[in-house]
Design a protein around this motif. Structure first.
Motif, PDB file in Angstrom:
ATOM      1  N   GLY A  24      -9.680  -3.007 -14.726  1.00 54.12           N
ATOM      2  CA  GLY A  24      -9.257  -2.985 -13.323  1.00 54.12           C
ATOM      3  C   GLY A  24      -8.086  -2.052 -13.092  1.00 54.12           C
ATOM      4  O   GLY A  24      -8.060  -1.290 -12.108  1.00 54.12           O
ATOM      5  N   SER A  28      -8.354   1.418 -10.891  1.00 60.66           N
ATOM      6  CA  SER A  28      -7.486   1.651  -9.731  1.00 60.66           C
ATOM      7  C   SER A  28      -6.625   2.888  -9.932  1.00 60.66           C
ATOM      8  O   SER A  28      -6.402   3.659  -8.992  1.00 60.66           O
ATOM      9  N   SER A  31      -8.896   5.879  -9.488  1.00 53.48           N
ATOM     10  CA  SER A  31      -9.195   6.057  -8.068  1.00 53.48           C
ATOM     11  C   SER A  31      -8.002   6.655  -7.326  1.00 53.48           C
ATOM     12  O   SER A  31      -8.174   7.512  -6.446  1.00 53.48           O
ATOM     13  N   SER A  32      -6.794   6.211  -7.684  1.00 49.35           N
ATOM     14  CA  SER A  32      -5.590   6.748  -7.026  1.00 49.35           C
ATOM     15  C   SER A  32      -5.393   8.220  -7.351  1.00 49.35           C
ATOM     16  O   SER A  32      -5.005   9.018  -6.490  1.00 49.35           O
ATOM     17  N   PRO A 174      -2.648   7.703  -1.588  1.00 51.87           N
ATOM     18  CA  PRO A 174      -2.819   6.322  -2.056  1.00 51.87           C
ATOM     19  C   PRO A 174      -1.496   5.694  -2.486  1.00 51.87           C
ATOM     20  O   PRO A 174      -0.608   6.387  -2.992  1.00 51.87           O
ATOM     21  N   ASN A 179      -2.153  -0.216  -5.584  1.00 47.39           N
ATOM     22  CA  ASN A 179      -3.521  -0.140  -6.105  1.00 47.39           C
ATOM     23  C   ASN A 179      -3.614  -0.678  -7.534  1.00 47.39           C
ATOM     24  O   ASN A 179      -4.574  -1.358  -7.891  1.00 47.39           O
ATOM     25  N   ILE A 180      -2.623  -0.350  -8.348  1.00 46.10           N
ATOM     26  CA  ILE A 180      -2.639  -0.830  -9.732  1.00 46.10           C
ATOM     27  C   ILE A 180      -2.482  -2.353  -9.768  1.00 46.10           C
ATOM     28  O   ILE A 180      -3.159  -3.040 -10.528  1.00 46.10           O
ATOM     29  N   LEU A 182      -3.323  -4.388  -7.402  1.00 45.77           N
ATOM     30  CA  LEU A 182      -4.581  -4.944  -6.897  1.00 45.77           C
ATOM     31  C   LEU A 182      -5.666  -4.893  -7.963  1.00 45.77           C
ATOM     32  O   LEU A 182      -6.431  -5.844  -8.139  1.00 45.77           O
ATOM     33  N   GLY A 183      -5.748  -3.763  -8.689  1.00 48.04           N
ATOM     34  CA  GLY A 183      -6.718  -3.648  -9.768  1.00 48.04           C
ATOM     35  C   GLY A 183      -6.478  -4.684 -10.849  1.00 48.04           C
ATOM     36  O   GLY A 183      -7.427  -5.239 -11.415  1.00 48.04           O
TER      37      GLY A 183
END
Length: 478
Positions: A24, A28, A31-32, A174, A179-180, A182-183
């Motif tokens: 995860g 993330s 993706s970022s 981002p 994001n990290i 959340l991942g």
């Protein structure tokens, strides 16, 4: 499920959970990195209505009310084509009003005469230029065109920029830390969900805990998995100092407290399904018993797929079946094994009617003779779920020792095996779990089991204690 069950699941599946968390975080982060940074530049406009210098408070209130009502309509004008066409022409942008509109957002705080305009763009400088251009062109168009009275009169509406847009220093998206995080949370949730689901859906027996869910029969011993078991099935003889050999000796000690009320010292060793290690368990247990000077008779009662003669290195052409049909005398077919007091009765030829032979009066007389002559009689019998041989034999002996393979036997199979014995008014006198892992939460090494052996050897313990009792005793001594 209780809290301890979840702790056990997490302990068992921690690698899976950590892998999901790392995946995860990696997903993330990737993706970022792959996402193009977006910058947001904002400007703020103030809307008012002109009043005469000598205007009273009533006119001021009316002007303010008009401005508040007008602002709700002006918000929709901000990214309209009439404004954006001017912005495109002023900045020389290579886009249309329809393409530029989604990157521009406008809003007005409730009960205010303020208009907030924000522009999102991958170029921070261009985002600020567009925001300032939108603010200036919007003000001009509303005042000079939309709200201009007929004739030469001046528009009463006045729009001023009170907060010009600045070039943003950091991208709005981002948001890498968010994001990290959340991942991490999503990966953790997925890992826990998969671990719990796998544990709930997996009905195989992995440990003592799973056996307790099926039966309250005492656990007599735990035998660790040995990848070389096929090469050296008689580990008590081949490697007597190994931890696996010691586990059979622990099993031997606990077996001494079964049927202490005076019942026959004869036991059927069986299992639920094939491949659970019942034959090697029977042979090693017999050798371990004989080491102590106990007179042991080992019978291969598996008249369908006999293996004991092969494991013990004996001739098995003549044996139990010949005695039962009267072709041979018992004393003539018993074979001594090793230097200890262990004799083996091979199965002999495979008959067409194994169940009838094993349940016959001849078998009952044979067992009575062996029980009178030997201290312990062990019978290796076929699995309970395939044929009735073991259940029939359990009625003629002191009970059945049920072998259960960790990671192979399912809970419903064990439950069916116990019911098969109960249908003939018998029951297992003890459970032996085999193929236990040497590491992890389901491991059951010799060091752990030796504690149970010490308890069984105590004069105060009249019978094999259950796994639940063992755990209580461990907690008291801890």
């Amino acid at each position: 499920m209780e809290l301890k069950d979840y702790v056990r699941i997490f302990h068992k599946s921690w690698i899976l959970i950590v892998a999901c968390v790392l995946f995860g975080i990696a997903a993330s982060a990737a993706s970022s990195i792959a996402t193009t940074p977006k910058y947001v530049a904002s400007t703020q406009l103030y809307v008012s209505v002109k009043t005469a210098a000598d205007a009273g408070s009533g006119e001021l209130v009316q002007g303010t009310s008009f401005a508040r009502q007008a602002v709700t309509s002006y918000v929709d004008v901000v990214n309209s084509a009439i404004v954006l066409d001017e912005v495109i022409a002023e900045l020389g942008l290579d886009s249309t009003a329809a393409q530029l509109a989604p990157s521009i957002a406008s809003s007005s705080p409730l009960n205010t005469v303020l208009i907030d305009v924000s522009v999102t763009n991958s170029d921070p400088t261009l985002a600020a230029k567009i925001a300032n251009s939108v603010g200036s062109n919007f003000s001009r168009i509303v005042v000079d065109e939309l709200e201009k009275p007929d004739g030469e009169a001046v528009s009463p509406v006045k729009i001023e920029t009170i907060q010009p847009a600045q070039v943003p220093a950091q991208p709005a998206s981002p948001n890498v830390p968010f994001n990290i995080a959340l991942g991490l949370l999503v990966g953790l949730a997925i890992g826990i969900g998969v671990a719990v689901s796998r544990s709930v859906l997996d009905t195989r027996i992995h440990s003592l805990h799973d056996i307790e869910l099926v039966t309250d029969t005492p656990m007599l011993g735990g035998i660790n998995f040995d990848p070389d078991a096929k090469k050296r099935p008689l580990v008590v003889h081949a490697d007597p100092k190994s931890p696996r050999a010691e586990s059979f000796r622990s099993l031997r000690t606990n077996l001494q407290f079964v049927n202490i009320s005076g019942g026959p010292r004869s036991f059927v060793v069986t299992s639920s399904i094939p491949g659970e290690g019942k034959s090697t368990t029977t042979a090693n247990l017999a050798i371990a018993l004989a080491e102590t000077g106990v007179r042991v008779a080992l019978i291969d009662g598996d008249l369908r797929l006999p293996r004991l003669a092969h494991y013990m290195g004996l001739e098995g052409a003549v044996g139990l079946t010949d005695v039962l049909i009267g072709r041979a005398e018992l004393a003539d077919v018993l074979q001594s094994w090793g230097r200890d007091k262990l004799v083996v009765l091979p199965s002999g030829r495979v008959p067409p009617n194994p169940s009838e032979l094993l349940g016959s009066a001849a078998m009952s007389n044979l067992l009575a003779s062996l029980t009178a002559e030997f201290d312990v009689v062990l019978i290796d019998a076929p699995p309970l779920l395939l044929v009735t041989d073991a259940a029939v034999l359990s009625k003629l002996t002191g009970g059945a020792l049920l072998v259960v393979a960790s990671g192979r036997t399912k809970r419903n199979e064990l439950a069916s095996a116990v019911k098969a014995l109960q249908r003939v008014e018998s029951s297992p006198v003890g459970v032996i779990i085999t193929m236990l892992p040497t590491k992890g939460p389901d491991s059951y090494g010799y060091g752990q089991y030796s504690y149970g052996t010490i308890l069984a050897e105590s004069a105060d313990v009249p019978a094999p204690v259950s796994t639940r009792q063992l755990r209580r005793m461990r907690r008291r001594t801890a």
